[in-house]
Motif scaffolding. Sequence first.
Motif, mmCIF file in Angstrom:
data_model
loop_
_atom_site.group_PDB
_atom_site.id
_atom_site.type_symbol
_atom_site.label_atom_id
_atom_site.label_comp_id
_atom_site.label_asym_id
_atom_site.label_seq_id
_atom_site.Cartn_x
_atom_site.Cartn_y
_atom_site.Cartn_z
ATOM 1 N N GLY A 181 -3.755 -6.289 -2.592
ATOM 2 C CA GLY A 181 -3.358 -5.076 -1.907
ATOM 3 C C GLY A 181 -3.852 -3.815 -2.596
ATOM 4 N N THR A 182 -3.996 -3.877 -3.928
ATOM 5 C CA THR A 182 -4.365 -2.686 -4.698
ATOM 6 C C THR A 182 -5.686 -2.850 -5.431
ATOM 7 O OG1 THR A 182 -2.024 -2.201 -5.009
ATOM 8 C CG2 THR A 182 -3.551 -1.113 -6.495
ATOM 9 N N THR A 209 2.761 -7.253 -5.299
ATOM 10 C CA THR A 209 2.861 -6.918 -3.877
ATOM 11 C C THR A 209 3.488 -8.053 -3.076
ATOM 12 O OG1 THR A 209 0.855 -5.579 -4.075
ATOM 13 C CG2 THR A 209 1.541 -6.194 -1.856
ATOM 14 N N ASN A 210 2.990 -9.270 -3.242
ATOM 15 C CA ASN A 210 3.464 -10.402 -2.455
ATOM 16 C C ASN A 210 3.906 -11.560 -3.334
ATOM 17 O OD1 ASN A 210 2.889 -9.394 0.269
ATOM 18 N ND2 ASN A 210 0.736 -9.523 -0.349
ATOM 19 N N SER A 229 -3.234 3.418 -3.553
ATOM 20 C CA SER A 229 -3.035 2.336 -2.581
ATOM 21 C C SER A 229 -1.600 2.370 -2.067
ATOM 22 C CB SER A 229 -3.322 0.987 -3.247
ATOM 23 O OG SER A 229 -2.894 -0.081 -2.429
ATOM 24 N N ALA A 236 6.879 -10.490 1.026
ATOM 25 C CA ALA A 236 6.862 -9.332 0.132
ATOM 26 C C ALA A 236 7.664 -9.638 -1.127
ATOM 27 C CB ALA A 236 7.434 -8.113 0.838
ATOM 28 N N GLY A 271 -0.159 -0.375 -1.418
ATOM 29 C CA GLY A 271 0.373 -1.586 -2.048
ATOM 30 C C GLY A 271 1.220 -2.411 -1.105
ATOM 31 N N TYR A 272 2.440 -2.767 -1.565
ATOM 32 C CA TYR A 272 3.294 -3.650 -0.781
ATOM 33 C C TYR A 272 3.836 -2.995 0.497
ATOM 34 C CZ TYR A 272 7.236 -1.055 -2.761
ATOM 35 O OH TYR A 272 8.116 -0.064 -3.108
ATOM 36 N N ARG A 273 3.632 -1.665 0.654
ATOM 37 C CA ARG A 273 4.134 -0.982 1.860
ATOM 38 C C ARG A 273 3.111 -0.999 2.995
ATOM 39 N NH1 ARG A 273 5.554 4.795 0.195
ATOM 40 N NH2 ARG A 273 3.578 4.535 -0.925
#
Length: 511
Positions: free
Chosen positions: A276-277, A11-12, A332, A30, A334-336
Amino acid sequence: MKRIGIDVGGTNTDAVLLDHNRIIRSIKTATTTDVISGIRTAVDHILGGSDADADGIRAIMIGTTHFTNAVIERRGLSKVAVIRIGLPAAHSILPMQAWPADLRSEVEGPTFLIRGGHEFDGREIVPFDDERMREVALEIRDSGVTAAAITAVFSPLTSECEERAAAILRDVVPGVSVTLSSQLGRIGLIERENATILNSALHRLARDTVAAFETAVSESGLRVPLYLTQNDGTVMPASQAVRFPVLCFASGPTNSMRGARMLSGLDEAIVLDVGGTTTDAGVLVSGFPREANSKVDIGGVSTFFRMPDVVAIALGGGTIVDEASGRIGPQSVGYRIMEKARVKGGDTLTLTDVAVRMNRMEFGDVSKVSELPNSLVSNVDAWVNGRLAELVDRMKTSAAAVPVIAVGGGAALVPDELPGVSTVIKVEHAGVANAIGAAMAQVSGECDQVFYGVSRDDALAQARDMAERRALEAGADIETVQLLDAEDIPLSYIPGNPLRVRVRLIADLKA
């Protein structure tokens, strides 16, 4: 000594510049599809501050999930020729027999069983079959497969057969990439063989990934050594990571645990890394991640090598909450999350939105979630508390209350109190604990071997010598070598009093 630590997650991408234990600058960006541009962005930011003197930086440490993601997603893997040395024994279970079908189809190349191998005490089972090995090498050459995994019975005790097989293979097939199971090494033929095959399947991806890291570092103008973090919370030179990518599988959680240790000052604690997830839970023992002492499943494959004892659950800042049904996760965003979360103007309710509504987190516009029903918020809060309490309980080895350190971008989701927890510690810079852990990483050397026909003291001394030699090969400063842990286990009911000895050393990098 200044160091840059970078953790490239799914994700990051997080980065920090450390001067000893002082954080000079940090960034969370990101993760990009193009690895080079993501690392360049992070490094450019790190070098952009007035305190950031590039001349004083001595090393860059990178942690990455590239290799474990490749296995889980079945992408970027090479076909592997598998050679098992052990006939007339060790033939009842063939290589890769219990692998998931989809992963096996991506990796499986020609498979061979040949005569050789040793007993537990170093005696030959039968003489190694050089002539058959040369025939095998010719078949591998003709198959077009360019990666090979060689495993011999009890090779952690003596790697003679594996080395002879590799020499013949390289003579017939120049350029073939080879992994010997004795180089990864622990007792247990099938699990050791599985790890060896996975390692060879990742060789090409490892070369490409490390080359991309080196290009990104070079383009940033830095001329410093590059290291990759590995499963035990230490680092190894990039050239070694190319040879042993499986040793980087769990570097993400271990980086977070080591970072949590530095930020909290605690050597003994449970660490919850909320991303994130997922939330990863691990245990700090003497300041380092507790290692798994049994088989570890990777992508559906049973392995047994140096891995941390980490349990992950589907609970992260991007976990989706269905407002209509009350269902929570496991999906999830996630990165969004920056575009999908309600508080950022998105259309998806996430755990981050609920945390903002509960004033546990400052993120986005709280007015966009102020109308959430109290009943929904209470239900979500109870679900998060219950899941985290259960996770902490799984990691504990006694009923005594233990401290918990919360790190990661979603650390605010962890409540201030949990059952069986003495205190929940929330630290500054928790969001980049993984990059901090990478930057502060030391080097290690380990020996895990069965000794036969020697006294306990001699076995421990020989194991320490081997571990020290491996630490020095990894770049250790000899003056700083310390014993992290040692154990010896007699193998009962076997003549000769064999002793399994495991010694692990750590040290600072040589300046």
